[in-house]
Design a protein around this motif. Structure first.
Motif, PDB file in Angstrom:
ATOM      1  N   ALA A 178       0.984  -1.312  -0.107  1.00  0.00           N
ATOM      2  CA  ALA A 178      -0.077  -0.137   0.028  1.00  0.00           C
ATOM      3  C   ALA A 178       0.861   1.272   0.063  1.00  0.00           C
ATOM      4  N   ALA A 179       1.730   1.207   0.910  1.00  0.00           N
ATOM      5  CA  ALA A 179       2.841   2.380   0.855  1.00  0.00           C
ATOM      6  C   ALA A 179       3.572   2.807  -0.402  1.00  0.00           C
ATOM      7  N   TYR A 180       4.129   1.716  -1.204  1.00  0.00           N
ATOM      8  CA  TYR A 180       4.480   1.563  -2.546  1.00  0.00           C
ATOM      9  C   TYR A 180       3.652   2.200  -3.338  1.00  0.00           C
ATOM     10  N   ARG A 181       2.208   1.781  -3.492  1.00  0.00           N
ATOM     11  CA  ARG A 181       1.356   2.280  -4.641  1.00  0.00           C
ATOM     12  C   ARG A 181       0.963   3.572  -4.065  1.00  0.00           C
ATOM     13  N   ALA A 182       0.793   3.916  -3.048  1.00  0.00           N
ATOM     14  CA  ALA A 182       0.693   5.406  -2.742  1.00  0.00           C
ATOM     15  C   ALA A 182       1.721   6.462  -3.163  1.00  0.00           C
TER      16      ALA A 182
ATOM     17  N   GLY B 169      -2.298  -2.186  -9.884  1.00  0.00           N
ATOM     18  CA  GLY B 169      -0.627  -1.874 -10.248  1.00  0.00           C
ATOM     19  C   GLY B 169      -0.724  -1.061 -11.478  1.00  0.00           C
ATOM     20  N   ASN B 170      -1.906  -0.308 -11.886  1.00  0.00           N
ATOM     21  CA  ASN B 170      -1.762   0.305 -13.134  1.00  0.00           C
ATOM     22  C   ASN B 170      -1.763   1.956 -12.775  1.00  0.00           C
ATOM     23  N   ARG B 171      -1.116   2.576 -13.615  1.00  0.00           N
ATOM     24  CA  ARG B 171      -1.130   3.990 -13.543  1.00  0.00           C
ATOM     25  C   ARG B 171      -2.267   4.680 -13.882  1.00  0.00           C
ATOM     26  N   PRO B 172      -2.879   5.804 -13.444  1.00  0.00           N
ATOM     27  CA  PRO B 172      -3.901   6.301 -14.135  1.00  0.00           C
ATOM     28  C   PRO B 172      -3.848   6.836 -15.521  1.00  0.00           C
ATOM     29  N   ALA B 173      -4.767   7.068 -16.279  1.00  0.00           N
ATOM     30  CA  ALA B 173      -4.772   7.329 -17.855  1.00  0.00           C
ATOM     31  C   ALA B 173      -4.259   8.858 -17.826  1.00  0.00           C
TER      32      ALA B 173
END
Length: 122
Positions: free
Chosen positions: A86-90, A98-102
């Motif tokens: 969760a810390a890595y994703r934030a 695990g996808n970046r937003p468009a």
């Protein structure tokens, strides 16, 4: 007069063998055994045990946080794999998959932004 039984000082290869025996008996390596000092077997054995005690000290008391560290299994959620994910994703702006937003589209005003400006109208 009674004859005193004093050990004869060791020299040469006999001394080296006595150092090796005393060091290996105390748990030292061959290189560490060569550093032992003494003229007889009792002095070498005493030096080997004190040297081994200096190299491998006994712990003074319980470690802070136990053997696994202060935050392992503390109940707060820190120190778990899920908390690390969760810390890595934030930090990196990733969603739950695990996808970046468009990326947001660039405003172009309905025209081609790669056209070179010219003075002629076509």
């Amino acid at each position: 007069m009674p004859e005193e039984n004093t050990p004869e000082p060791l020299t040469g290869p006999v001394l080296e063998l006595a150092k090796l025996r005393a060091g290996l008996a105390a748990g030292l390596t061959v290189e560490q055994s060569q550093r032992l000092q003494g003229a007889d077997e009792t002095a070498l054995t005493a030096d080997a045990t004190s040297f081994a005690a200096e190299l491998n000290p006994t712990p003074q008391g319980p470690r802070s946080g136990g053997d696994r560290g202060p935050d392992a299994g503390s109940g707060t959620g820190r120190g778990t794999v899920g908390a690390g994910v969760a810390a890595y994703r934030a930090k990196h702006g990733l969603d739950e998959n695990g996808n970046r937003p468009a990326p947001k589209p660039l405003p172009t005003g309905g025209r081609n932004p790669f056209v070179e400006p010219s003075y002629t109208r076509s």
